[in-house]
Design a protein around this motif. Structure first.
Motif, short mmCIF file in Angstrom:
data_model
loop_
_atom_site.label_atom_id
_atom_site.label_comp_id
_atom_site.label_asym_id
_atom_site.label_seq_id
_atom_site.Cartn_x
_atom_site.Cartn_y
_atom_site.Cartn_z
N ARG A 72 0.84 -1.16 -0.02
CA ARG A 72 0.10 0.00 0.03
C ARG A 72 0.87 1.11 0.06
NH1 ARG A 72 -5.27 -1.47 1.63
NH2 ARG A 72 -5.84 0.53 1.91
N HIS A 74 0.66 5.55 0.30
CA HIS A 74 -0.23 6.68 0.75
C HIS A 74 0.13 7.79 0.34
CE1 HIS A 74 -0.49 3.30 4.13
NE2 HIS A 74 -1.40 3.05 3.32
N SER A 75 -0.68 8.79 0.58
CA SER A 75 -0.57 10.28 -0.21
C SER A 75 0.25 10.93 0.60
CB SER A 75 -1.95 11.11 -0.33
OG SER A 75 -2.78 10.75 0.99
N ARG A 138 -2.40 -2.75 -3.24
CA ARG A 138 -3.73 -3.12 -2.75
C ARG A 138 -4.47 -1.73 -2.41
NH1 ARG A 138 -2.56 -6.85 -4.77
NH2 ARG A 138 -2.34 -9.01 -3.89
N ASN A 139 -4.37 -0.65 -2.84
CA ASN A 139 -5.14 0.58 -2.69
C ASN A 139 -4.92 1.41 -3.77
OD1 ASN A 139 -2.58 1.47 -2.14
ND2 ASN A 139 -3.12 3.26 -1.01
N ALA A 140 -6.01 2.20 -4.01
CA ALA A 140 -6.30 3.10 -5.41
C ALA A 140 -4.97 4.11 -5.30
CB ALA A 140 -7.51 4.01 -5.40
N TYR A 141 -4.70 4.89 -4.23
CA TYR A 141 -3.73 5.60 -4.45
C TYR A 141 -2.46 5.10 -4.90
CZ TYR A 141 -0.51 9.54 -3.50
OH TYR A 141 0.62 10.75 -3.65
N ALA A 143 -2.09 2.21 -6.55
CA ALA A 143 -2.16 2.01 -8.05
C ALA A 143 -2.12 3.27 -8.92
CB ALA A 143 -3.44 1.23 -8.35
N LEU A 144 -2.64 4.03 -8.67
CA LEU A 144 -2.49 5.47 -9.41
C LEU A 144 -1.05 5.85 -9.55
CD1 LEU A 144 -3.86 7.64 -11.16
CD2 LEU A 144 -4.12 8.97 -8.84
N THR A 145 -0.31 5.95 -8.36
CA THR A 145 1.05 6.24 -8.36
C THR A 145 1.92 5.44 -9.23
OG1 THR A 145 0.68 7.22 -6.32
CG2 THR A 145 3.03 6.92 -6.85
#
Length: 237
Positions: A72, A74-75, A138-141, A143-145
């Motif tokens: 994961r 994170h922002s 396992r998280n959207a942020y 994956a986007l990164t």
């Protein structure tokens, strides 16, 4: 894919590209410094270092026989890599030690490739690692990164000429070498204020009964030695 196509692709991948001019190497060094040193830009660019950090945890976990269950990002530029296996032993120790050492060691490896003129191989290898990592996000942020980072490598590899590819490759390697130094100092500052009690260094201390400060010293040593060694290779154009 026939044999001739595979051979041509392999030749392109492993072929040598001419070294860029010294001014390009120096310009990419300045560009890397410009996004590592100022704090506002570092808050954004540090996401790329986190990708390398968590990717290092994940890769070493797999190499030591642990089961990687997810990563994961994170922002706030933190991250978490989860693996299953023995909660102690050499595999767990190496996995925990891989985070802070991964970005500078990747930079050192990249510098070695650039020193031998293998710019295309560097770009393709980085893309392959990012694609492999994406599977475990396992998280959207996160994956986007990873998608944005990998997409940048793909665009540069396929849509630009040799000079742009060379400048991009040198900028990436300088960034890993320079950006790999700063997190250890940030961790040291947090620990001096009584924070980061569950950092990689503290986890390693519990696993090995070696003081966390010595593990922090190792992180510093790896990052600074990688910067010195990698920088010498990059400047020998």
């Amino acid at each position: 894919m026939d044999t001739s196509t595979a051979t041509s692709l392999w030749d392109e991948l492993t072929g040598l590209q001419p070294d860029p001019d010294l001014w390009v190497v120096l310009a990419t060094l300045v560009a890397a410094l410009a996004i590592v040193v100022p704090h506002p830009l570092w808050r954004v660019s540090r996401n790329a270092i986190t990708i390398a950090h968590e990717g290092g945890h994940g890769l070493v976990a797999l190499c030591t026989g642990r089961q990687l269950t997810g990563i994961r990002l994170h922002s706030d530029t933190s991250g978490l890599t989860v693996s299953r296996g023995k909660p102690h032993g050499i595999g767990m120790i190496l996995t925990a030690a891989a985070g802070y050492t991964a970005p500078p060691l990747l930079g050192l490896g990249g510098a070695a490739l650039l020193a031998t003129g293998r710019i295309t191989l560097l770009l393709w290898a980085a893309t392959a690692l990012l694609v492999a990592m994406l599977v475990m996000i396992r998280n959207a942020y996160g994956a986007l990164t990873v998608v944005l980072t990998g997409g940048t490598f793909v665009m540069v590899s396929w849509l630009t000429g040799p000079q742009v590819q060379a400048a991009f490759a040198y900028a990436v390697v300088w960034f890993l070498l320079l950006g790999g130094v700063r997190p250890a100092f940030e961790l040291q500052a947090k620990r001096s204020r009584g924070g980061a009690g569950d950092s990689d260094a503290d986890q390693l201390s519990r696993l090995t009964h070696v003081p966390a400060g010595l593990w922090l010293f190792l992180f510093h040593a790896v990052s600074l030695c990688s910067l010195i060694g990698g920088g010498r290779w990059l400047l020998e154009v």
